[in-house]
Design a protein around this motif. Structure first.
Motif, PDB file in Angstrom:
ATOM      1  N   SER A 276       5.302  13.579   9.164  1.00 15.29           N
ATOM      2  CA  SER A 276       3.882  13.190   9.165  1.00 15.29           C
ATOM      3  C   SER A 276       3.733  11.741   9.638  1.00 15.29           C
ATOM      4  CB  SER A 276       3.291  13.366   7.769  1.00 15.29           C
ATOM      5  OG  SER A 276       4.080  12.706   6.797  1.00 15.29           O
TER       6      SER A 276
ATOM      7  N   GLY B 251      10.826  -7.389   0.275  1.00 16.85           N
ATOM      8  CA  GLY B 251      12.268  -7.179   0.319  1.00 16.85           C
ATOM      9  C   GLY B 251      12.605  -5.956  -0.509  1.00 16.85           C
TER      10      GLY B 251
ATOM     11  N   GLY C  17       0.790  -1.242   0.000  1.00 11.75           N
ATOM     12  CA  GLY C  17       0.000   0.000   0.000  1.00 11.75           C
ATOM     13  C   GLY C  17       0.813   1.277   0.000  1.00 11.75           C
TER      14      GLY C  17
ATOM     15  N   GLY D  87       4.432   7.712 -10.648  1.00 17.22           N
ATOM     16  CA  GLY D  87       4.098   8.141  -9.285  1.00 17.22           C
ATOM     17  C   GLY D  87       5.011   9.225  -8.747  1.00 17.22           C
TER      18      GLY D  87
ATOM     19  N   ALA E 219      -4.308   9.615   7.494  1.00 22.79           N
ATOM     20  CA  ALA E 219      -4.553  11.046   7.748  1.00 22.79           C
ATOM     21  C   ALA E 219      -6.053  11.333   7.693  1.00 22.79           C
ATOM     22  CB  ALA E 219      -3.798  11.903   6.733  1.00 22.79           C
TER      23      ALA E 219
ATOM     24  N   LEU F  25       0.673  12.994  -5.728  1.00 22.55           N
ATOM     25  CA  LEU F  25      -0.694  12.659  -5.333  1.00 22.55           C
ATOM     26  C   LEU F  25      -0.990  11.210  -5.689  1.00 22.55           C
ATOM     27  CD1 LEU F  25      -2.472  15.882  -6.638  1.00 22.55           C
ATOM     28  CD2 LEU F  25      -2.232  15.205  -4.240  1.00 22.55           C
TER      29      LEU F  25
ATOM     30  N   VAL G 281       0.901   5.380   5.720  1.00 19.59           N
ATOM     31  CA  VAL G 281       1.285   6.573   6.502  1.00 19.59           C
ATOM     32  C   VAL G 281       0.933   7.873   5.771  1.00 19.59           C
ATOM     33  CG1 VAL G 281       3.149   5.472   7.825  1.00 19.59           C
ATOM     34  CG2 VAL G 281       3.662   6.400   5.566  1.00 19.59           C
TER      35      VAL G 281
HETATM   36  P1  FAD Z   1       4.394   5.388  -2.410  1.00 15.57           P
HETATM   37  O1  FAD Z   1       2.998   5.374  -1.944  1.00 15.57           O
HETATM   38  O2  FAD Z   1       5.366   6.217  -1.667  1.00 15.57           O
HETATM   39  O3  FAD Z   1       4.874   3.872  -2.434  1.00 15.57           O
HETATM   40  C1  FAD Z   1       6.175   3.519  -2.738  1.00 15.57           C
HETATM   41  C2  FAD Z   1       6.454   2.150  -2.167  1.00 15.57           C
HETATM   42  O4  FAD Z   1       7.681   1.665  -2.688  1.00 15.57           O
HETATM   43  C3  FAD Z   1       6.626   2.128  -0.647  1.00 15.57           C
HETATM   44  O5  FAD Z   1       5.788   1.164  -0.087  1.00 15.57           O
HETATM   45  C4  FAD Z   1       8.093   1.773  -0.443  1.00 15.57           C
HETATM   46  O6  FAD Z   1       8.315   1.001   0.712  1.00 15.57           O
HETATM   47  C5  FAD Z   1       8.374   0.950  -1.690  1.00 15.57           C
HETATM   48  N1  FAD Z   1       9.791   0.918  -2.068  1.00 15.57           N
HETATM   49  C6  FAD Z   1      10.647   1.950  -2.180  1.00 15.57           C
HETATM   50  N2  FAD Z   1      11.854   1.529  -2.619  1.00 15.57           N
HETATM   51  C7  FAD Z   1      11.751   0.189  -2.758  1.00 15.57           C
HETATM   52  C8  FAD Z   1      12.651  -0.811  -3.184  1.00 15.57           C
HETATM   53  N3  FAD Z   1      13.895  -0.533  -3.590  1.00 15.57           N
HETATM   54  N4  FAD Z   1      12.218  -2.083  -3.193  1.00 15.57           N
HETATM   55  C9  FAD Z   1      10.966  -2.392  -2.812  1.00 15.57           C
HETATM   56  N5  FAD Z   1      10.063  -1.482  -2.419  1.00 15.57           N
HETATM   57  C10 FAD Z   1      10.449  -0.209  -2.398  1.00 15.57           C
HETATM   58  N6  FAD Z   1      -2.202  12.014  -1.857  1.00 15.57           N
HETATM   59  C11 FAD Z   1      -3.470  12.149  -2.298  1.00 15.57           C
HETATM   60  O7  FAD Z   1      -3.717  12.032  -3.491  1.00 15.57           O
HETATM   61  N7  FAD Z   1      -4.497  12.401  -1.418  1.00 15.57           N
HETATM   62  C12 FAD Z   1      -4.285  12.554  -0.097  1.00 15.57           C
HETATM   63  O8  FAD Z   1      -5.226  12.786   0.660  1.00 15.57           O
HETATM   64  C13 FAD Z   1      -2.952  12.433   0.390  1.00 15.57           C
HETATM   65  N8  FAD Z   1      -2.699  12.559   1.703  1.00 15.57           N
HETATM   66  C14 FAD Z   1      -1.424  12.398   2.157  1.00 15.57           C
HETATM   67  C15 FAD Z   1      -1.188  12.545   3.515  1.00 15.57           C
HETATM   68  C16 FAD Z   1       0.086  12.384   4.021  1.00 15.57           C
HETATM   69  C17 FAD Z   1       0.329  12.532   5.497  1.00 15.57           C
HETATM   70  C18 FAD Z   1       1.154  12.037   3.139  1.00 15.57           C
HETATM   71  C19 FAD Z   1       2.548  11.807   3.656  1.00 15.57           C
HETATM   72  C20 FAD Z   1       0.930  11.888   1.775  1.00 15.57           C
HETATM   73  C21 FAD Z   1      -0.364  12.078   1.271  1.00 15.57           C
HETATM   74  N9  FAD Z   1      -0.640  11.962  -0.090  1.00 15.57           N
HETATM   75  C22 FAD Z   1      -1.917  12.140  -0.543  1.00 15.57           C
HETATM   76  C23 FAD Z   1       0.418  11.660  -1.085  1.00 15.57           C
HETATM   77  C24 FAD Z   1       0.382  10.171  -1.478  1.00 15.57           C
HETATM   78  O9  FAD Z   1       0.542   9.381  -0.323  1.00 15.57           O
HETATM   79  C25 FAD Z   1       1.480   9.872  -2.489  1.00 15.57           C
HETATM   80  O10 FAD Z   1       1.373  10.767  -3.580  1.00 15.57           O
HETATM   81  C26 FAD Z   1       1.347   8.448  -3.015  1.00 15.57           C
HETATM   82  O11 FAD Z   1       1.448   7.516  -1.969  1.00 15.57           O
HETATM   83  C27 FAD Z   1       2.436   8.158  -4.055  1.00 15.57           C
HETATM   84  O12 FAD Z   1       2.275   6.859  -4.515  1.00 15.57           O
HETATM   85  P2  FAD Z   1       3.480   6.029  -5.130  1.00 15.57           P
HETATM   86  O13 FAD Z   1       2.894   4.724  -5.536  1.00 15.57           O
HETATM   87  O14 FAD Z   1       4.198   6.827  -6.135  1.00 15.57           O
HETATM   88  O15 FAD Z   1       4.529   5.823  -3.923  1.00 15.57           O
END
Ligand code: FAD
Length: 467
Positions: A164, A114, A40, A312, A51, A320, A46
Motif C-alpha cells: 500500500s 532515531g 504521525g 496500538g 489513502a 485501526l 502512508v
Molecule cells: P503506526 O501508525 O504504525 O506508527 C508506529 C510508528 O513507530 C512509526 O512511525 C514507526 O516509524 C515508529 N517506530 C517503529 N519502531 C520504532 C523504533 N524502534 N524507534 C522509533 N520509532 C519506531 N486505520 C483506521 O483506523 N482508519 C483508516 O482509514 C485506515 N486506513 C489505512 C490505510 C492504509 C493504506 C493502511 C496501511 C493502514 C490504514 N489504517 C487505517 C491502519 C492504521 O494506519 C494503523 O492502525 C495505525 O497507524 C496504527 O497506529 P500505531 O500508532 O499503532 O502505529
C-alpha cells in the motif's frame, strides 16, 4: 548525551502521539521517539490519511465522468493530472505531519528522531544517522505499530510487487493492477485506481470480500465494486508473483483449483500487516513477542515488564488508528493510576469505498456461532429520499437486536457516509440504549442517518416511516 523523562513513547503514530499528549497533560515529563523524519506513523504518512485523500480525489473524478451528466452538468475534455492527484495527497500529509510538530511543541513534548532500542528497563538508546542519545525514563510506552506482510511465494520488491505504501505514490498512472487481498486496504486501493480508469483485478483467498465483517456487507460491496468494473476473483489462492521488469505476473489457483496467470503493471500485496518490533531490542528487557509478533499486555497495557507499556497495532486487537488512539490515552492514564476500560466489540470497523461500509458490535455469523438469539431490522438506501437526491441508493442499514430486551447487538451499514453514521450506533451501544429509544429519538430529515431509525423500526416489528 543522556536525558531524563517520566514517560518515553516509542513510535509517533496515532497510538504514540496521543499517548504522549495525554502523558504531558497529566503532568509527566514526556518524550516521543520516531525513527522516520516525520511524525504521525503509518496512519498519517502512508495509511489512513493519504489513502482517504486519494479516495476523495478519485471519487470526484469518477463522479465528474459518470454522474455529472445526470445532474445536468456537462464537461468536455475531462482529464486526470496524475502528478497533481498524487501531489495534493502529499500536501494533505504534510499539513497533518506539520500539525503534529506543532502539537508536540504546544504540549512540551521532546521529539527525538532515531530508532529506539532498549538498553535495560529504564534506558533507551536512540540511534540517528549522526548521533546516539540515551534516554532515561521511569516508564516507556511501546507504540511501534505494524508493517505490511506478505504470503509464501510473493516477494515484495517495492518496484513491481508493491505494498500500500508504494501504491500511494506511484510515478505514473498504471494501466492495470492486480491486488492480492480483498480486505479493507485492498478494496480501498482498488476503488482509487478503478475510478481513474486503471483495470483492477482483486484476488481474494476466502469466498468473500472484507471477510472479517458481516457476510451481507461483503456481498453488497462485491456488487458495488462490480459497477466500477473491478474484476474480483474470490476463493482463489495466489501461488507466486514475479517482477518482469515493466510488469508483474501473478500465478494463482482459481475456484476450481485450476492454475491461472494474470499480468499487470503492478501487483499490489494487501494481505494484512504484522506487528513491528524490529530494532527495539526487546531481549534486553526480557519481553518475548507472541508467535504472531505481537507484544502481550494485561488489561492496563502493561507488558511483562511492569514499567513498560504497549499499545496500538503492536498489540492484539484490530489494527485501526482509533483503537490505537484510545489505547494511547488509556495507557497514559493507567500510568497515572487510572483503570482503563475499552469495549473492543464496539471499536467501529470502516471501509472507505463508495458506498462506505461501517459496522460495530456482533455480526450475524458471530451471533449464530455463539447461539445468541437476535432479530434483524433492515432498511435499504433505495428507499431513502436523501440517498435518491444524491444518487447514492446502493446499500442498506442492518441492525441486529435482542428479541427479549431490545438490546442492540450489532449495526452493519453499507451506504453513503456510513463511516459517520456508525458513530450514532456506537453511542447507542456504549450507553445500552434500546431499539425503542433509538427509533423514538428525532433524526433530521432528509439525512442518511434516518435509515438507522427505519432499520430500528423494522427490528421492532413496526414498519419503516421514511421514504
Ligand atoms: P503506526 O501508525 O504504525 O506508527 C508506529 C510508528 O513507530 C512509526 O512511525 C514507526 O516509524 C515508529 N517506530 C517503529 N519502531 C520504532 C523504533 N524502534 N524507534 C522509533 N520509532 C519506531 N486505520 C483506521 O483506523 N482508519 C483508516 O482509514 C485506515 N486506513 C489505512 C490505510 C492504509 C493504506 C493502511 C496501511 C493502514 C490504514 N489504517 C487505517 C491502519 C492504521 O494506519 C494503523 O492502525 C495505525 O497507524 C496504527 O497506529 P500505531 O500508532 O499503532 O502505529
Amino acid at each position: 548525551m543522556e536525558q531524563q523523562y517520566d514517560i518515553v513513547v516509542i513510535g509517533s503514530g496515532p497510538g504514540g502521539y496521543v499517548a504522549a499528549i495525554r502523558a504531558s497533560q497529566l503532568g509527566y515529563r514526556t518524550a516521543i521517539v520516531e525513527k522516520y523524519s516525520t511524525l504521525g506513523g503509518t496512519c498519517t504518512n502512508v495509511g489512513c490519511i493519504p489513502a482517504k485523500a486519494l479516495l476523495d480525489s478519485s471519487e470526484h473524478y469518477h463522479q465528474a465522468q459518470d454522474q455529472f451528466k445526470t445532474h445536468g452538468i456537462n464537461i468536455t475534455g475531462l482529464q486526470l493530472d496524475f502528478a497533481q492527484f498524487i501531489g495534493r495527497k502529499a500536501d494533505v500529509v504534510k499539513q497533518n505531519t506539520s500539525g503534529l510538530v506543532y502539537l508536540m511543541k504546544k504540549n512540551k513534548i521532546d521529539v527525538h528522531h532515531g530508532t529506539g532500542g532498549f538498553v535495560d528497563a529504564t534506558h533507551l538508546k536512540v540511534t540517528a544517522a549522526d548521533k546516539e542519545t540515551v534516554l532515561t525514563s521511569k516508564y516507556f510506552i511501546i507504540a511501534t505499530g505494524s508493517k505490511p506482510s506478505s504470503i509464501a511465494g510473493v516477494n515484495i520488491d517495492k518496484q513491481r510487487i508493491i505494498t500500500s505504501t508504494e501504491s500511494l505514490s506511484l510515478p505514473a498512472q498504471p494501466q492495470s493492477m492486480v491486488i492480492i487481498g480483498g480486505g479493507v486496504i485492498g478494496v480501498e486501493l482498488a476503488s482509487v485506481y478503478a475510478r481513474i480508469g486503471t483495470a483492477v483485478t482483486i484476488i481474494e483467498y476466502t469466498d468473500s470480500l472484507i471477510p472479517a465483517m458481516d457476510r451481507e456487507l461483503g456481498k453488497a460491496l462485491y456488487k458495488s465494486l462490480g459497477k466500477l468494473n473491478i474484476k474480483m476473483l474470490l476463493g482463489s489462492k495466489v501461488q507466486s508473483a514475479t517482477n518482469n521488469g515493466e510488469s508483474a505476473t501473478v500465478k494463482f489457483l482459481d475456484q476450481e483449483g485450476k492454475e491461472q496467470t494474470i499480468t499487470a503493471d503492478y501487483c499490489l500485496v494487501a494481505v494484512g500487516r504484522r506487528a513491528y518490533t524490529d530494532g527495539l531490542n526487546l531481549q534486553a528487557v526480557g519481553i518475548v513477542p507472541e508467535k504472531n509478533g505481537k507484544v502481550k499486555v494485561n488489561s492496563s497495557f502493561q507488558t511483562s515488564v511492569p514499567n513498560i507499556y504497549a499499545i496500538g497495532d503492536v498489540i492484539e486487537g484490530p489494527m485501526l488508528a482509533h483503537k490505537a488512539e484510545d489505547e494511547g490515552t488509556l495507557a497514559a492514564e493507567a500510568i497515572h493510576g487510572g483503570k482503563p476500560h475499552i469495549n473492543y466489540d464496539l471499536v467501529p470497523g470502516v471501509v472507505y469505498t463508495w458506498p462506505e461500509v461501517a459496522a460495530a458490535g456482533f455480526t450475524e455469523e458471530q451471533l449464530k456461532a455463539r447461539g445468541i438469539a437476535y432479530k434483524t431490522g433492515k432498511f435499504p438506501y433505495l428507499a431513502s429520499a436523501r440517498a435518491r437526491a444524491s444518487m447514492d441508493t446502493d446499500g442498506f442499514v442492518k441492525v441486529l437486536v435482542s428479541p427479549q430486551y431490545g438490546e442492540i447487538l450489532g449495526v452493519h451499514i453499507i451506504g453513503p457516509r456510513a463511516a459517520d453514521v456508525i458513530a450514532i450506533a456506537v453511542t447507542a451501544m456504549e450507553n445500552e440504549l434500546t431499539v425503542e429509544e433509538m427509533f423514538r429519538m428525532c433524526y433530521a430529515h432528509p439525512t442518511y442517518s434516518e435509515a438507522l431509525k427505519d432499520a430500528f423500526l423494522m427490528a421492532s416489528g413496526q414498519g419503516a416511516v421514511n421514504i
